[in-house]
Design a protein around this motif. Structure first.
Motif, mmCIF file in Angstrom:
data_model
loop_
_atom_site.group_PDB
_atom_site.id
_atom_site.type_symbol
_atom_site.label_atom_id
_atom_site.label_comp_id
_atom_site.label_asym_id
_atom_site.label_seq_id
_atom_site.Cartn_x
_atom_site.Cartn_y
_atom_site.Cartn_z
ATOM 1 N N GLY A 120 0.767 -0.947 0.289
ATOM 2 C CA GLY A 120 0.513 0.088 -0.017
ATOM 3 C C GLY A 120 0.979 1.413 -0.028
ATOM 4 O O GLY A 120 0.408 2.258 -0.778
ATOM 5 N N VAL A 121 1.810 0.957 0.844
ATOM 6 C CA VAL A 121 2.902 2.233 1.079
ATOM 7 C C VAL A 121 3.315 2.745 -0.314
ATOM 8 O O VAL A 121 3.317 3.469 -0.581
ATOM 9 N N LEU A 122 4.081 2.024 -0.891
ATOM 10 C CA LEU A 122 4.283 1.491 -2.341
ATOM 11 C C LEU A 122 4.145 2.359 -3.231
ATOM 12 O O LEU A 122 3.984 3.111 -4.179
ATOM 13 N N ASN A 123 2.317 1.885 -3.887
ATOM 14 C CA ASN A 123 1.410 2.288 -4.479
ATOM 15 C C ASN A 123 0.807 3.595 -4.052
ATOM 16 O O ASN A 123 0.949 4.566 -5.646
ATOM 17 N N GLU A 124 0.603 4.515 -2.895
ATOM 18 C CA GLU A 124 0.652 5.218 -2.672
ATOM 19 C C GLU A 124 2.094 6.352 -2.980
ATOM 20 O O GLU A 124 2.389 6.983 -3.702
ATOM 21 N N CYS A 125 3.651 5.962 -3.213
ATOM 22 C CA CYS A 125 4.654 6.686 -3.575
ATOM 23 C C CYS A 125 4.793 6.226 -4.947
ATOM 24 O O CYS A 125 4.790 7.656 -5.610
ATOM 25 N N LEU A 126 4.402 5.768 -6.032
ATOM 26 C CA LEU A 126 4.081 5.338 -7.232
ATOM 27 C C LEU A 126 2.988 6.379 -7.725
ATOM 28 O O LEU A 126 3.282 6.979 -9.218
ATOM 29 N N GLN A 127 1.976 6.896 -6.864
ATOM 30 C CA GLN A 127 0.833 7.929 -7.660
ATOM 31 C C GLN A 127 1.622 8.873 -7.300
ATOM 32 O O GLN A 127 1.235 10.089 -8.467
ATOM 33 N N GLU A 128 2.448 9.587 -6.707
ATOM 34 C CA GLU A 128 3.095 10.395 -6.094
ATOM 35 C C GLU A 128 4.350 10.802 -7.062
ATOM 36 O O GLU A 128 3.925 12.333 -7.730
ATOM 37 N N LEU A 129 4.798 9.378 -8.056
ATOM 38 C CA LEU A 129 6.090 9.787 -9.001
ATOM 39 C C LEU A 129 4.693 10.411 -10.382
ATOM 40 O O LEU A 129 5.986 10.428 -11.026
ATOM 41 N N LEU A 130 3.861 9.485 -10.439
ATOM 42 C CA LEU A 130 3.617 9.604 -11.992
ATOM 43 C C LEU A 130 2.302 10.676 -11.588
ATOM 44 O O LEU A 130 1.383 10.618 -12.762
ATOM 45 N N ASP A 131 1.693 11.346 -11.077
ATOM 46 C CA ASP A 131 0.371 12.274 -10.803
ATOM 47 C C ASP A 131 0.596 12.986 -11.822
ATOM 48 O O ASP A 131 1.919 13.557 -11.690
ATOM 49 N N GLY A 132 -0.165 13.482 -12.785
ATOM 50 C CA GLY A 132 0.013 14.535 -13.275
ATOM 51 C C GLY A 132 -0.001 14.106 -14.809
ATOM 52 O O GLY A 132 -0.259 14.824 -15.857
ATOM 53 N N VAL A 133 1.162 12.621 -14.780
ATOM 54 C CA VAL A 133 1.359 12.646 -16.193
ATOM 55 C C VAL A 133 0.236 12.321 -17.095
ATOM 56 O O VAL A 133 0.260 12.697 -18.709
ATOM 57 N N GLN A 134 -1.345 11.903 -16.713
ATOM 58 C CA GLN A 134 -2.013 11.046 -16.864
ATOM 59 C C GLN A 134 -3.138 12.420 -18.017
ATOM 60 O O GLN A 134 -3.555 12.472 -18.825
ATOM 61 N N GLU A 135 -2.821 13.753 -17.739
ATOM 62 C CA GLU A 135 -3.384 15.196 -18.184
ATOM 63 C C GLU A 135 -2.733 14.665 -20.011
ATOM 64 O O GLU A 135 -3.652 14.609 -20.538
ATOM 65 N N ASP A 136 -1.686 14.328 -20.388
ATOM 66 C CA ASP A 136 -1.104 15.098 -21.618
ATOM 67 C C ASP A 136 -1.751 13.600 -22.060
ATOM 68 O O ASP A 136 -1.557 13.843 -23.558
ATOM 69 N N PHE A 137 -2.253 12.906 -21.347
ATOM 70 C CA PHE A 137 -2.814 12.044 -22.359
ATOM 71 C C PHE A 137 -4.005 11.857 -22.690
ATOM 72 O O PHE A 137 -4.454 11.368 -24.190
#
Length: 879
Positions: free
Chosen positions: A558-575
């Protein structure tokens, strides 16, 4: 009474083992007994001079078969230092020459065994002493039996003989008397047979001299008196000798008393000496124990000092060393030493006697302080190092896409530099796990800036460089010929494919690297190293589907997924922006984009977790929503057709749908579920609206339906052969077309031959309640009425048939349908007329007047292959 050693089976087995050893020819022990061995020395006078100390031995009598003969042996066995029997001597029974009981033993348990093959006859044979007379007799009887059974002779008994003289009136008589003190008891005599016969003869002669019992008793009394007188005289003669013996005994007693006194003194001195020796030994043992304890204590203290002492080079690295790449080896070694030292000083790894020592407690506190200092310094360095590394990449414009040049992100150099500190992060986790949280946040925040800028620049360049004009996607508005099939320009879908193929593997790689680099207790999947270089059609999607496999530690995952969301958050807007742009250019590009996204989602082998899956799932949902909006617009345009005006010919949306379906099939790239759902929705609306349009003019319902369903089949014939969903609706349209044709043809036939088929229907109704013979007697059903009806219906039959053809031709706008429709009409009319003839033959069997009408009908329905009525040159259909 103690058990005899002859019955001891363990002793017997021990003797056999000692005698045989590894020999093939085994000897069998018949009897064995424990004895005491003594040695007597015989002097020149023939008297026993001395006696050696008795030794424990075992006498064993054994036999050994040698062909048909059996040899007997007497074996002497002794005990080794380990208490194991071993063979000492062996005698052959056949050499046994004498058996003699020792007179000096009052118990009679000591005897001698003489053998005639002894080397030295000057040395007395050994004396064997048994425990009791029973054991002695058993052994001697066994020897005698062995001699008799195997040798046929017995040894002689060497027993001392006393010669006594008896006085009688006839004179002195010498007699042989065995010594009573020998106490030798044997069951069989040890004398020869001839000697035994001589003794018996002598005793017989002596007994024969006795006259009567009284005389013999008197004689015995006189002899007794003589013997007593002789004994008294002998005692008187030996008085001086007795006095000398008594005097010697007194002297010996005094010597013995003196010796006893000396022995008592020596015993006391020995006891004191023994106590002194014990005291010395006790003190010596204490000294040895103290020495050993001191040595062990020194060793333990040396080990403890090693644990408590901090090497100077490690202390320098831990308190003030640099974290440059060149010094990382020293820093890692210092971390390993510090981790090991703290672990060794834990209560679970330390001897309980050292846990409360002041030195141990102080050193533990010092190590903890050293740990806190090093972790603080290392964490501060890494929190500054990650942003600095990312800023250097952000400042280099060559790392991003520029006008006219698409730049694929390359993070290999960044990961190589980060791996330098991977071991350091592992030691930071082992020393203080709570320090990892701010480090992870710093890394995620910095890398998120880089990834978002790379995605934004790449997406903008894709949209700028794609020379895609808005395609003319067939919709259902305007005239039918306005929307012609357009050339497929799938550049928008290609741009989306490049975006997905480039960044999804990058996100997976970064997520997997982050999970390893930041010491998460999960097993990351291996990413596809060739994913960036492969095309959309050949890319392998195993790594793109998931970041990590399910772990046994849900909290860590769960902690890893939270960190990954913070790592990749925002790139979805360009997609999202790229998807919206592609949809505006060509709504049908959603099919290709959906297929690409679905392949990435469905290609995983493990359970899907992580932010990459969430991103792909959101993209698929957004593409599905946009395409559904396009399909809803198409359905709305179909529903918008005017329903109050009579529709002539084929509705425009049927050919347009075939064009749309042809283009949609060309866009399919992978799963076709999205397209099949669109087909289902559009065709269902088309059929419903077609039914409503046909109901505007009830008189032309079937014509509208059959023309449009025929057009639907004709336009989708090729696609229906390869698309199962369209094939289903093709068959549905075919059934609806057949039903509309049947209804319209029946209507045309009934219009022109209404009286004929009404009469036939009335006959069918009457036949339910009465027999065919009764029907001609009903009102309106007589033969006269039948002839009248037949004449009115069949008069001018050729004109009626021509009228039927014109009726069909008048309302049909699609001329290509007329020939098949006319053929169906003729066939249906012939079937109905054949049924009518069968009914008439049952009710009016005698009427033959309608045969002329039948010939006219055959002439009327004949014609050319074009189906034109009125021609008599065609094939005639016989009923």
């Amino acid at each position: 009474m103690a058990r005899s050693s002859a019955d001891d089976m363990e002793l017997k087995r021990g003797c056999e083992a000692a005698i045989n050893g590894k020999e093939r020819d085994k000897e069998k022990v018949v009897m064995c007994m424990r004895v005491a061995k003594g040695r007597g020395v015989w002097g020149k006078a023939g008297k026993l001079a001395s006696r050696h100390m008795a030794k424990p031995r075992v006498l064993a009598i054994s036999t050994k078969a040698k062909g048909q003969r059996t040899k007997a042996f007497l074996r002497v066995l002794k005990y080794s230092n380990g208490g194991v029997l071993e063979a000492a001597k062996v005698y052959k029974i056949k050499h046994l020459s004498k058996v003699e009981v020792v007179q000096n033993d009052p118990s009679g348990c000591t005897f001698l065994l003489g053998f005639d093959n002894m080397r030295s006859q000057s040395i007395a044979p050994p004396q064997w002493t048994m425990r009791n007379k029973d054991d002695r007799n058993r052994l001697l009887m066994c020897i005698l039996n062995m001699c008799k059974e195997h040798l046929g002779t017995i040894p002689k008994e060497n027993t001392p003989v006393k010669v006594t003289k008896d006085s009688s009136k006839d004179g002195p008589i010498e007699s042989l008397v065995l010594d009573a003190e020998s106490h030798v008891t044997v069951e069989k005599d040890l004398v020869l047979q001839a000697e035994e016969e001589d003794i018996e003869a002598l005793l017989g002669n002596y007994v024969m001299a006795i006259g009567e019992a009284e005389a013999f008793s008197e004689r015995m009394k006189r002899e007794l008196v003589a013997l007593e007188s002789a004994n008294v005289y002998a005692l008187m003669e030996t008085e001086s000798v007795v006095e000398e013996v008594l005097q010697g005994l007194e002297i010996a007693t005094i010597c013995v008393e003196d010796m006893d006194e000396w022995l008592g003194i020596f015993n006391i001195k020995l006891r004191h000496m023994r106590e002194d020796i014990q005291s010395i030994e006790w003190r010596n043992n204490r000294l040895e124990l103290q020495s050993d304890s001191n040595v062990a204590l020194i060793e333990e203290l040396d080990k403890m000092l090693v644990l408590l002492q901090i090497p100077p080079e490690y202390e320098a690295s831990l308190t003030g060393g640099s974290f440059d790449e060149g010094n990382m080896v020293k820093n890692i070694e210092a971390c390993e030493w510090l981790t090991s030292s703290i672990k060794n000083l834990e209560s679970s790894n330390l001897d309980p006697i050292y846990v409360k020592l002041r030195a141990v407690r102080e050193k533990r506190a010092e190590f903890v302080l050293l740990k806190c200092t090093f972790v603080r310094r290392a964490s501060e360095f890494l929190r500054n190092y990650f942003p600095g590394l990312i800023d250097s990449m952000l400042n280099d414009k060559n790392n991003f896409s520029q006008r006219g040049h698409l730049q694929r992100p390359d993070h290999a150099d960044m990961r190589y530099k980060c791996r330098t500190y991977a071991r350091l992060l592992q030691h930071i986790k082992s020393l203080d796990k709570s320090c990892l949280t701010p480090l992870r946040k710093a890394y995620c925040h910095s890398l998120n800036l880089l990834i978002r800028r790379e995605a934004r620049e790449f997406s903008n360049e894709l949209r700028t460089s794609s020379k895609a004009s808005k395609s003319s996607t067939p919709l259902f508005e305007g005239p039918a010929g306005a929307n012609q099939p357009a050339t497929i320009t799938d550049s928008s879908a290609d741009a989306y494919s490049k975006m997905i193929t480039t960044f999804i593997p990058l996100f997976v790689d970064e997520s997997s690297f982050f999970a390893h680099f930041m010491c998460f207790e999960v097993s990351a999947l291996d990413s596809n190293p060739n994913a960036e270089a492969t095309s959309t059609s050949s890319v392998t999607l195993e790594a793109s589907a998931s970041i990590v496999k399910p772990s046994n530690n849900p909290a860590e995952l769960g902690v890893l997924n939270e960190c990954l969301q913070e790592l990749l958050d925002g790139v979805q807007e360009d997609f999202y922006a790229l998807v919206d742009w592609a949809f505006k250019l060509d709504p049908l590009s959603c099919i290709s984009m959906h297929g690409i996204t679905d392949r990435y989602l469905s290609g995983q082998k493990a359970e899907v977790t992580g932010y990459v899956h969430i991103l792909l799932d959101d993209l698929e949902t957004r593409i599905t929503i946009l395409f559904s909006r396009f399909i809803d617009d198409a359905c709305y345009q179909i529903e918008k057709y005017e329903r109050n005006v009579r529709q002539i010919g084929v509705v425009p949306y049927i050919p347009r749908f075939s064009q749309l379906a042809a283009r949609m099939e060309q866009y399919i790239n992978g799963s076709r579920d999205l397209v099949d759902q669109a087909y289902t929705k559009i065709v269902s609306i088309m059929f419903v609206i077609l039914e409503k349009i046909a109901q505007v003019e009830p008189k032309y319902v079937d014509i509208v339906l059959l023309e449009n369903y025929a057009a639907f089949q004709h336009s989708l014939y090729d696609l229906a052969n390869v698309v199962p969903t369209l094939a289903k609706y093709y068959h549905q349209a075919s059934e609806a077309y057949e039903q509309a044709c049947s209804r319209h043809i029946n209507l045309v036939i009934y219009i022109h031959f209404e009286k004929l088929f009404q009469f036939a229907r009335k006959i069918e109704e009457l036949m339910y309640n009465m027999s065919p013979e009764e029907i001609p007697f009903q009102v309106g059903m007589s033969k006269v009425e039948f002839r009248k009806m037949l004449k009115s219906s069949l008069t001018g039959l050729d004109k009626t048939i021509n009228a039927m053809y014109r009726k069909l031709q008048k309302n049909i706008t699609a001329e290509e349908l007329l020939p098949s429709l006319w053929e169906k009409c003729k066939k249906e009319f012939l079937d109905k007329y054949a049924t009518f003839l069968k009914l008439i033959s049952k009710v009016y069997p005698d009427e033959k007047e309608f045969g002329v009408a039948e010939d006219i009908l055959n002439l009327a329905v004949g014609g050319h292959s074009t189906g034109t009525p009125g021609s008599s040159t065609g094939n005639v259909c016989k009923l």
